[in-house]
Write an enzyme that holds these catalytic residues in place. Structure first.
Site, short mmCIF file in Angstrom:
data_model
loop_
_atom_site.label_atom_id
_atom_site.label_comp_id
_atom_site.label_asym_id
_atom_site.label_seq_id
_atom_site.Cartn_x
_atom_site.Cartn_y
_atom_site.Cartn_z
N ARG A 120 0.83 -1.20 0.00
CA ARG A 120 0.00 0.00 0.00
C ARG A 120 0.86 1.25 0.00
O ARG A 120 0.69 2.14 -0.81
CB ARG A 120 -0.93 0.01 1.22
CG ARG A 120 -1.63 1.36 1.42
CD ARG A 120 -2.65 1.32 2.56
NE ARG A 120 -3.67 0.33 2.28
CZ ARG A 120 -4.20 -0.48 3.20
NH1 ARG A 120 -3.78 -0.41 4.44
NH2 ARG A 120 -5.13 -1.33 2.87
N TYR A 121 1.77 1.34 0.95
CA TYR A 121 2.63 2.51 1.05
C TYR A 121 3.77 2.43 0.03
O TYR A 121 4.19 1.33 -0.35
CB TYR A 121 3.19 2.63 2.47
CG TYR A 121 2.13 2.82 3.52
CD1 TYR A 121 1.52 4.06 3.73
CD2 TYR A 121 1.72 1.75 4.32
CE1 TYR A 121 0.56 4.24 4.70
CE2 TYR A 121 0.75 1.92 5.30
CZ TYR A 121 0.16 3.16 5.48
OH TYR A 121 -0.79 3.33 6.44
N ARG A 124 7.17 0.36 1.43
CA ARG A 124 7.13 -0.75 2.37
C ARG A 124 5.94 -1.67 2.10
O ARG A 124 4.94 -1.26 1.52
CB ARG A 124 7.09 -0.25 3.82
CG ARG A 124 6.00 0.76 4.12
CD ARG A 124 6.41 1.56 5.36
NE ARG A 124 5.38 2.49 5.82
CZ ARG A 124 5.21 3.70 5.33
NH1 ARG A 124 5.97 4.12 4.32
NH2 ARG A 124 4.29 4.50 5.82
N CYS A 133 -2.14 -17.83 15.70
CA CYS A 133 -1.57 -17.09 16.83
C CYS A 133 -1.54 -18.02 18.05
O CYS A 133 -2.26 -19.03 18.09
CB CYS A 133 -2.41 -15.87 17.17
SG CYS A 133 -2.48 -14.63 15.86
N CYS A 137 -6.96 -12.50 20.02
CA CYS A 137 -7.56 -11.27 20.52
C CYS A 137 -8.95 -11.14 19.89
O CYS A 137 -9.09 -11.23 18.67
CB CYS A 137 -6.72 -10.05 20.14
SG CYS A 137 -4.98 -10.18 20.61
N CYS A 140 -9.59 -8.79 16.81
CA CYS A 140 -8.58 -8.97 15.77
C CYS A 140 -8.99 -8.36 14.43
O CYS A 140 -10.05 -8.68 13.87
CB CYS A 140 -8.30 -10.45 15.58
SG CYS A 140 -7.10 -10.80 14.27
N ARG A 142 -7.71 -8.95 11.61
CA ARG A 142 -7.65 -9.95 10.53
C ARG A 142 -8.45 -11.20 10.87
O ARG A 142 -8.09 -12.30 10.44
CB ARG A 142 -6.19 -10.30 10.23
CG ARG A 142 -5.39 -9.11 9.75
CD ARG A 142 -4.06 -9.49 9.13
NE ARG A 142 -3.33 -8.26 8.83
CZ ARG A 142 -2.26 -7.85 9.50
NH1 ARG A 142 -1.74 -8.60 10.46
NH2 ARG A 142 -1.68 -6.70 9.19
N ASP A 301 -10.29 -0.79 15.00
CA ASP A 301 -10.77 -0.82 13.62
C ASP A 301 -12.25 -1.20 13.55
O ASP A 301 -12.81 -1.80 14.49
CB ASP A 301 -9.96 -1.82 12.79
CG ASP A 301 -8.55 -1.31 12.52
OD1 ASP A 301 -8.38 -0.08 12.41
OD2 ASP A 301 -7.64 -2.15 12.42
N ASP A 338 -6.92 3.83 11.38
CA ASP A 338 -6.78 3.37 9.99
C ASP A 338 -7.97 3.84 9.20
O ASP A 338 -9.12 3.54 9.55
CB ASP A 338 -6.68 1.84 9.95
CG ASP A 338 -5.24 1.36 9.82
OD1 ASP A 338 -4.61 1.72 8.81
OD2 ASP A 338 -4.76 0.66 10.72
N LYS A 345 -2.83 4.71 7.89
CA LYS A 345 -2.83 5.28 9.23
C LYS A 345 -2.93 6.81 9.19
O LYS A 345 -2.14 7.47 8.53
CB LYS A 345 -1.57 4.85 9.98
CG LYS A 345 -1.50 3.35 10.22
CD LYS A 345 -0.21 2.96 10.91
CE LYS A 345 -0.13 1.45 11.05
NZ LYS A 345 -0.07 0.74 9.74
#
Length: 393
Positions: A120-121, A124, A133, A137, A140, A142, A301, A338, A345
């Site tokens: 995206r950026y 990077r 994981c 969480c 999450c 994702r 998010d 976001d 961000k």
């Protein structure tokens, strides 16, 4: 008033007292003995009806439930509002989606240029290397691809990802994430790092992980020895509450710091967990004592089923106002949101600049006092500006 968690305290073995220290401190044992089901957790906790339904349904439809014995011992079994408990025990509210919530709130899928590789950026990329994981969480970002129960599978093809990276010389920074990349074996993780280091234009490698918090036993001497050979390597952890920073976590983080790895922390602002400036203040101060610099404080998010976690941005800005000036400058994280759908961000800051008036700027400091700073206009662009004398002719 919030309870202080300033001290580093070990959660101990709890109901696993019969387990040997060797096994308890073995990260493979911790993973093998994770709690996965309603039946397992009910033996240890008196669950609320909301938690029971969450474990029956949300953990089967939205995001799997998994919890290491070590992290389970941080839960207060007598307090249904325990900040650790609320982060990891599913609740029925997760099944409620509001119209503006999304399965992919950060728009990663549309920017995926190769399986698992998000660009995206400009300079990077995000490299998703696993969908698993140590523990999950409940907020999450994702959850659509993590844990394997939501229906969308994370496709990874290292060959295609590395081909893309070799052909795109503008990429200088790779963030390895997932899931949690430190869940990979040392040998597989090293293979990824070695391949990245073989690409000349990649200058920085970063790892995003919550393993030091969920599973500090994973941070072995062997892992640290391997990681230090791939500098410059940066590592960002994810801690949301000072209670998460135990003696075991402190030792793990110090091992990483001693290996020369710069450490940062990314927190998520969560209702009923850390939406209090005293809790965040205690967290960032404790992180600094672990040699970790607070990096981001994320607005939660717009992931489906997380409305019960989200804090109004106005309150987030109020928390930030109570950090700046009240603790060490480098202990203050950047509050970000976001942009929904893939905007990246966006930093959020309290209004310290009141306005621009003629030749001055009016500023508000951390105490709320007003100050005037001269030079609001760019005198260097004035054609009558005398550069030598510094005055206008």
């Amino acid at each position: 008033m919030s309870v202080s968690h300033r001290d580093f305290v070990s959660p101990g073995k709890g109901c696993w007292m019969s387990i040997s220290d060797k096994d308890w401190n073995d990260w493979h044992w911790q993973l093998k003995n994770r709690l996965h089901s309603l039946e397992q957790i009910e033996k240890q906790l008196a669950l609320s009806p909301e938690e029971q339904r969450g474990l029956r349904f949300a953990s089967k439809e939205k995001l799997a439930f998994s919890l290491t014995p070590y992290f389970f011992n941080l839960i207060d079994p007598q307090n249904p509002d325990c900040p650790i408990r609320r982060q990891v025990i599913p609740r029925v509210e997760e099944l409620v989606s509001l119209p503006y919530e999304m399965s992919d709130p950060c728009g990663e899928d549309k920017d995926m240029v190769a399986p698992g590789l998000v660009h995206r950026y400009p300079d990077r990329v995000l490299f998703l290397v696993t969908d698993r994981c140590a523990s999950y969480c409940r907020y999450c970002t994702r959850s659509r691809i993590v844990s394997g129960v939501s229906g969308q599978k994370l496709e990874t093809d290292d060959k295609l990802a590395f081909e893309y990276l070799k052909n795109h010389r503008e990429v200088r920074d790779v963030l390895i994430s997932g899931g949690d990349p430190l869940l990979l074996s040392d040998s597989r993780l090293e293979r990824l790092l070695r391949q990245l280091r073989e690409i000349p234009h990649i200058e920085i490698i970063r790892i995003g992980t919550r393993i030091p918090i969920f599973l500090p036993q994973r941070i072995t001497d062997g892992l640290c020895k391997m990681l230090k050979t791939y500098h410059p390597l940066w590592l960002n952890i994810h801690a949301n509450h000072p209670k998460e920073l135990t003696i075991e976590v402190k030792i793990a983080l110090e091992k990483l710091a001693d290996a020369g790895i710069p450490l940062g922390n990314q927190s998520v602002l969560l209702k009923g967990i850390n939406d209090d400036h005293q809790i965040i203040l205690e967290l960032v101060r404790k992180l600094i004592r672990c040699r970790v610099r607070p990096y981001y404080l994320y607005q939660c998010d717009l992931i489906q089923g997380t409305d019960h976690f989200r804090v109004p941005i106005k309150k987030g800005l109020e928390i930030m106002r109570n950090l700046r000036g009240f603790t060490t400058g480098f202990a203050v994280p950047q509050y970000v949101v976001d942009g929904p759908g893939g905007g990246g961000k966006i930093p959020l800051n309290p209004d310290y600049v009141i306005g621009y008036y003629e030749d001055k700027v009016l500023l508000r400091n951390y105490e709320g006092k007003i100050y005037s700073y001269p030079g609001a206009q760019d005198t260097k662009q004035d054609e009558n500006y005398d550069r030598q004398s510094g005055t206008c002719m």
